[in-house]
Design a protein around this motif. Structure first.
Motif, mmCIF file in Angstrom:
data_model
loop_
_atom_site.group_PDB
_atom_site.id
_atom_site.type_symbol
_atom_site.label_atom_id
_atom_site.label_comp_id
_atom_site.label_asym_id
_atom_site.label_seq_id
_atom_site.Cartn_x
_atom_site.Cartn_y
_atom_site.Cartn_z
ATOM 1 N N LEU A 28 -31.740 22.298 6.051
ATOM 2 C CA LEU A 28 -31.492 20.861 6.186
ATOM 3 C C LEU A 28 -30.905 20.283 4.895
ATOM 4 N N GLY A 29 -31.384 20.788 3.778
ATOM 5 C CA GLY A 29 -30.849 20.318 2.507
ATOM 6 C C GLY A 29 -29.368 20.648 2.367
ATOM 7 N N LEU A 30 -28.985 21.809 2.854
ATOM 8 C CA LEU A 30 -27.570 22.191 2.842
ATOM 9 C C LEU A 30 -26.752 21.231 3.702
ATOM 10 N N ALA A 31 -27.236 20.969 4.918
ATOM 11 C CA ALA A 31 -26.524 20.049 5.810
ATOM 12 C C ALA A 31 -26.433 18.654 5.194
ATOM 13 N N LYS A 32 -27.501 18.223 4.540
ATOM 14 C CA LYS A 32 -27.517 16.892 3.908
ATOM 15 C C LYS A 32 -26.439 16.787 2.824
ATOM 16 N N LYS A 33 -26.233 17.864 2.051
ATOM 17 C CA LYS A 33 -25.186 17.840 1.012
ATOM 18 C C LYS A 33 -23.813 17.567 1.623
ATOM 19 N N TYR A 34 -23.536 18.199 2.755
ATOM 20 C CA TYR A 34 -22.250 17.991 3.423
ATOM 21 C C TYR A 34 -22.159 16.576 3.993
ATOM 22 N N LYS A 35 -23.290 16.049 4.437
ATOM 23 C CA LYS A 35 -23.286 14.676 4.948
ATOM 24 C C LYS A 35 -23.113 13.677 3.804
#
Length: 362
Positions: free
Chosen positions: A80-87
């Motif tokens: 989720l942290g990875l996805a948040k960076k892209y968001k």
């Protein structure tokens, strides 16, 4: 305002440690709660997809696999942290995931909120206690209502998934589930037909005569009623039928059941057939040399049907020798039928409402 086309970056998170073994699922049961998806693998998938997606689209990272919130919390945080960076960087716009109703609680939802998750889809499958038990779902109906209440409290976008043709299921139970879904007011819904996959309990049940899969026509018939119900209540049905893959095809991992690569189109065509029968019978349209049907260009193929089934139905049932289709830019809710210098303007919503009321579906 023009709605942007949604593009999904799918990240499949096989939940190897699922403590439950639903009869229709072929995930292997492995001790411990872990997943084979790593942050490095997820990064590769995201970067590869971003290179091919039109930047004018609404891009969503979607964690699929059915039980995301049941995997190890540290793995959840990493992904989720990875996805948040892209968001946060603006490269993607939304984050979504699918999970089980019994793995939703305040702690989990706080983690999802911290990581800017937008959409949570619950694999509900049925809201009939007997069906949940027979399919070894491992949770009861109350778990669903509790999860929905919490998700709404945290103001996530809510998705609900249901299945047609489960063990112990029938059309009436499916309709009951759909009616309950409507009461819960989800933002989106998925409808899946039950398929018999290799190496599942359902395969053994079928072999021993304890389960009989739905045939394609019955699955389409039931799914058409459900789709009409959701559409009437303005609930967005984002999928009807399973996405074909190399394995999800008859002859590979699918042993039996109502699989079709264009299942949604079959379902939508069945709805048009229901409308056709009402219109032709109400207006006594029969025994004619020709008619012309005017429809929005986006829906011509759905109306015509797979292998022109609806056109054949009109000709054979109502004695129409020639049916001409006219594709145009009229309202998607209207069909015009021209015959004998007359025009019948068909309001699809009104005819759908009539059918739903007459069959006690609303």
């Amino acid at each position: 305002m023009i709605n942007k086309k949604i593009k999904i970056i799918p990240i499949f998170v096989p939940h190897q440690g699922c403590i439950n073994d639903c009869v229709f699922c072929n995930q292997k049961k492995i001790t411990g709660m872990s997943t084979s998806m790593t942050q490095k693998q997820a990064t590769y998938i995201i970067e590869r997809n971003l290179k091919t997606i039109n930047k004018d689209s609404e891009i969503q990272i979607a964690f699929y696999g059915g039980s995301f919130t049941a995997i190890d919390l540290e793995v959840q945080r990493e992904l989720l942290g990875l996805a948040k960076k892209y968001k946060d960087s603006g490269q993607i716009q939304k984050i979504k995931l699918s999970t089980r109703p019994d793995y939703i609680n305040n702690k989990i939802l706080n983690i999802l909120r911290e990581n800017k998750v937008d959409i949570i889809e619950l694999g509900v499958q049925s809201l009939d206690e007997e069906v949940l038990t027979q399919n070894n779902r491992g949770h009861n109906v109350k778990s669903v209502y509790d999860a929905v209440e919490l998700i709404k409290k945290y103001k996530f976008t809510l998705g609900l998934q249901m299945m047609v043709g489960l063990a112990g299921d029938d059309e009436n139970k499916c309709i009951k589930t759909a009616k309950e879904f409507i009461k819960l007011k989800p933002d989106l819904v998925r409808i899946y037909p039950t398929l018999v996959l290799k190496e599942t309990m359902l395969e053994e049940m079928m072999k021993t005569g304890h389960y009989k899969p739905l045939d394609l026509d019955d699955a389409v018939k039931t799914s058409a009623k459900l789709l009409m119900m959701f559409q009437y209540h303005n609930i967005n049905v984002i999928r009807v039928g399973l996405q074909p893959t190399d394995n999800i095809t008859l002859g590979n991992d699918v042993l039996a059941g109502p699989f079709h690569s264009a299942f949604r189109q079959l379902t939508q065509s069945r709805i048009y057939k229901i409308i056709i029968d009402q219109v032709f019978e109400t207006n006594s349209i029969k025994d004619l040399d020709d008619i012309c049907i005017e429809i929005n260009k986006r829906h011509v193929s759905d109306f015509v049907g797979n292998r022109k089934t609806n056109i054949k139905h009109i000709k054979e049932t109502y004695g129409i020798k020639k049916v001409k289709m006219l594709s145009c830019n009229i309202s998607e809710n209207i069909i015009n039928i021209h015959y004998n210098n007359k025009v019948v303007a068909v309001d699809i919503k009104k005819y759908s409402e009539k059918y739903l009321k007459n069959n006690n579906l609303i």
